[in-house]
Write a protein that holds these residues in place. Structure first.
Motif, PDB file in Angstrom:
ATOM      1  N   GLU A   1       1.266   5.808   7.894  1.00  0.00           N
ATOM      2  CA  GLU A   1       1.417   6.588   6.663  1.00  0.00           C
ATOM      3  C   GLU A   1       1.935   7.991   6.945  1.00  0.00           C
ATOM      4  O   GLU A   1       2.544   8.627   6.082  1.00  0.00           O
ATOM      5  CB  GLU A   1       0.070   6.703   5.935  1.00  0.00           C
ATOM      6  CG  GLU A   1      -0.356   5.453   5.204  1.00  0.00           C
ATOM      7  CD  GLU A   1      -1.019   4.421   6.093  1.00  0.00           C
ATOM      8  OE1 GLU A   1      -1.478   3.394   5.562  1.00  0.00           O
ATOM      9  OE2 GLU A   1      -1.076   4.631   7.332  1.00  0.00           O
TER      10      GLU A   1
ATOM     11  N   LYS B   1      -3.798   0.017   6.759  1.00  0.00           N
ATOM     12  CA  LYS B   1      -2.857   0.752   5.920  1.00  0.00           C
ATOM     13  C   LYS B   1      -3.440   0.985   4.536  1.00  0.00           C
ATOM     14  O   LYS B   1      -4.263   0.216   4.052  1.00  0.00           O
ATOM     15  CB  LYS B   1      -1.534  -0.028   5.790  1.00  0.00           C
ATOM     16  CG  LYS B   1      -1.700  -1.417   5.167  1.00  0.00           C
ATOM     17  CD  LYS B   1      -0.379  -2.148   5.003  1.00  0.00           C
ATOM     18  CE  LYS B   1       0.487  -1.560   3.931  1.00  0.00           C
ATOM     19  NZ  LYS B   1      -0.138  -1.644   2.571  1.00  0.00           N
ATOM     20  N   HIS B   2      -2.994   2.066   3.908  1.00  0.00           N
ATOM     21  CA  HIS B   2      -3.359   2.329   2.514  1.00  0.00           C
ATOM     22  C   HIS B   2      -2.731   1.261   1.619  1.00  0.00           C
ATOM     23  O   HIS B   2      -1.640   0.754   1.905  1.00  0.00           O
ATOM     24  CB  HIS B   2      -2.843   3.704   2.090  1.00  0.00           C
ATOM     25  CG  HIS B   2      -3.627   4.839   2.668  1.00  0.00           C
ATOM     26  ND1 HIS B   2      -4.278   5.758   1.895  1.00  0.00           N
ATOM     27  CD2 HIS B   2      -3.869   5.208   3.959  1.00  0.00           C
ATOM     28  CE1 HIS B   2      -4.882   6.652   2.658  1.00  0.00           C
ATOM     29  NE2 HIS B   2      -4.643   6.330   3.924  1.00  0.00           N
ATOM     30  N   HIS B   3      -3.428   0.943   0.520  1.00  0.00           N
ATOM     31  CA  HIS B   3      -2.971  -0.083  -0.408  1.00  0.00           C
ATOM     32  C   HIS B   3      -2.869   0.539  -1.796  1.00  0.00           C
ATOM     33  O   HIS B   3      -3.853   1.079  -2.318  1.00  0.00           O
ATOM     34  CB  HIS B   3      -3.952  -1.254  -0.399  1.00  0.00           C
ATOM     35  CG  HIS B   3      -3.634  -2.346  -1.351  1.00  0.00           C
ATOM     36  ND1 HIS B   3      -2.371  -2.892  -1.474  1.00  0.00           N
ATOM     37  CD2 HIS B   3      -4.411  -3.008  -2.245  1.00  0.00           C
ATOM     38  CE1 HIS B   3      -2.383  -3.833  -2.390  1.00  0.00           C
ATOM     39  NE2 HIS B   3      -3.610  -3.921  -2.885  1.00  0.00           N
ATOM     40  N   SER B   4      -1.701   0.457  -2.399  1.00  0.00           N
ATOM     41  CA  SER B   4      -1.440   1.223  -3.617  1.00  0.00           C
ATOM     42  C   SER B   4      -2.335   0.804  -4.788  1.00  0.00           C
ATOM     43  O   SER B   4      -2.753   1.653  -5.586  1.00  0.00           O
ATOM     44  CB  SER B   4       0.037   1.109  -4.014  1.00  0.00           C
ATOM     45  OG  SER B   4       0.390  -0.235  -4.245  1.00  0.00           O
TER      46      SER B   4
ATOM     47  N   LYS C   1      -5.583   2.447  -4.416  1.00  0.00           N
ATOM     48  CA  LYS C   1      -5.458   3.885  -4.661  1.00  0.00           C
ATOM     49  C   LYS C   1      -5.416   4.180  -6.158  1.00  0.00           C
ATOM     50  O   LYS C   1      -5.965   5.189  -6.623  1.00  0.00           O
ATOM     51  CB  LYS C   1      -4.219   4.432  -3.960  1.00  0.00           C
ATOM     52  CG  LYS C   1      -4.302   4.377  -2.449  1.00  0.00           C
ATOM     53  CD  LYS C   1      -3.068   4.917  -1.776  1.00  0.00           C
ATOM     54  CE  LYS C   1      -3.057   6.420  -1.775  1.00  0.00           C
ATOM     55  NZ  LYS C   1      -4.129   7.009  -0.957  1.00  0.00           N
TER      56      LYS C   1
ATOM     57  N   THR D   1       1.324   6.721  -8.640  1.00  0.00           N
ATOM     58  CA  THR D   1       1.249   5.566  -7.739  1.00  0.00           C
ATOM     59  C   THR D   1       1.731   4.309  -8.439  1.00  0.00           C
ATOM     60  O   THR D   1       2.469   3.497  -7.857  1.00  0.00           O
ATOM     61  CB  THR D   1      -0.191   5.374  -7.241  1.00  0.00           C
ATOM     62  OG1 THR D   1      -0.656   6.576  -6.626  1.00  0.00           O
ATOM     63  CG2 THR D   1      -0.269   4.238  -6.229  1.00  0.00           C
TER      64      THR D   1
ATOM     65  N   ASP E   1       5.427   6.931  -3.485  1.00  0.00           N
ATOM     66  CA  ASP E   1       4.760   6.592  -2.231  1.00  0.00           C
ATOM     67  C   ASP E   1       3.857   7.703  -1.702  1.00  0.00           C
ATOM     68  O   ASP E   1       2.868   7.445  -1.026  1.00  0.00           O
ATOM     69  CB  ASP E   1       5.801   6.256  -1.157  1.00  0.00           C
ATOM     70  CG  ASP E   1       6.588   5.006  -1.478  1.00  0.00           C
ATOM     71  OD1 ASP E   1       6.042   4.140  -2.176  1.00  0.00           O
ATOM     72  OD2 ASP E   1       7.745   4.900  -1.045  1.00  0.00           O
TER      73      ASP E   1
ATOM     74  N   THR F   1       2.558   5.756   1.422  1.00  0.00           N
ATOM     75  CA  THR F   1       2.147   4.360   1.491  1.00  0.00           C
ATOM     76  C   THR F   1       3.352   3.470   1.788  1.00  0.00           C
ATOM     77  O   THR F   1       4.503   3.861   1.587  1.00  0.00           O
ATOM     78  CB  THR F   1       1.497   3.916   0.178  1.00  0.00           C
ATOM     79  OG1 THR F   1       2.434   4.082  -0.888  1.00  0.00           O
ATOM     80  CG2 THR F   1       0.240   4.713  -0.115  1.00  0.00           C
TER      81      THR F   1
END
Length: 239
Positions: free
Chosen positions: A102, A130-133, A136, A153, A158, A170
């Motif tokens: 990220e 990893k971040h997940h939209s 979020k 988002t 991103d 992201t």
């Protein structure tokens, strides 16, 4: 990447910081008697846990993070992509890369992933968080009541702001697949629902134990893992 060390340490000391690592450790419990690389190791929390039953090398660009604890018993290398390039081919059974890409420009993801591929042994594993939209969006609306960020988002923006790491971007599983020859085998959820609870619940006795049990129960189940804040992705080198 700018890091607010004080904010990061304060987060890790809170119940919601502690449970994050309980979940990560549980999902990595299969890693035994392996040669491990932890890239972007931070304070070395995961590296130290894995070093109990594995041989671990940790790479981290920030010396304040890497050398904060002089009691740790794994190999530490200060650096980033430059350090990866100096390591010999086929050196590791598993590579850890948690909440790192990220903070790497997207046009450099393929280069980092190519180094991971080179360093993995045949059959080796890349553990990537990893971040997940979607997660979020839920967190922005339910926990933070920040509708503006959620709409950004939702619209495909991103970039986001992190209290400890400032700006991040992201990326999707599809983008990940496009940037590597490694095979995506599976993904699990982390922070599925616990971060949506009010913080006053999180200081109650038994909260970490109970929510850890619940989070692990749904981590690999749809639709729960598809609303998680983080995805723990397993990639494999099958050649």
């Amino acid at each position: 990447m700018t890091i607010d060390l004080k904010a990061y340490q304060e987060m890790l000391a809170q119940p919601w910081g502690k449970i994050m690592y309980e979940l990560i450790f549980a999902q990595l419990s299969h890693v035994q008697n392996q040669n491990v690389l932890d890239f972007g190791a931070g304070f070395g929390i995961t590296a130290q846990q894995l070093s109990q039953n594995n041989t671990v090398t940790a790479i981290e660009p920030n010396s304040d993070l890497l050398f904060a604890d002089n009691t740790q018993n794994f190999t530490k290398i200060q650096g980033s992509l430059d350090a990866l390039k100096k390591l010999p081919d086929h050196s590791f059974d598993i590579i850890i890369c948690h909440n790192v890409l990220e903070y790497v420009p997207k046009n450099q993801h393929a280069e980092y992933l190519a180094q991971f591929e080179r360093l993995l042994k045949s059959g080796g594993e890349l553990s990537l968080i990893k971040h997940h939209s979607i997660g979020k969006v839920l967190h922005s609306v339910v926990f933070n009541n920040d509708i503006a960020s959620a709409l950004d988002t939702l619209a495909g923006k991103d970039s986001y702001q992190s209290a400890a790491f400032t700006k991040g971007d992201t990326y999707t599983l599809e983008e990940l697949a496009e940037n590597t020859k490694l095979t995506i085998e599976n993904y699990q959820g982390i922070r599925t629902l616990y971060a949506l609870q009010p913080n006053h619940f999180k200081t109650q006795e038994g909260w970490i134990e109970n929510l850890t049990k619940f989070e692990l129960a749904v981590a690999n189940q749809k639709p729960y893992k598809d609303i998680a804040f983080f995805h723990h992705v397993t990639l494999r080198k099958k050649y």
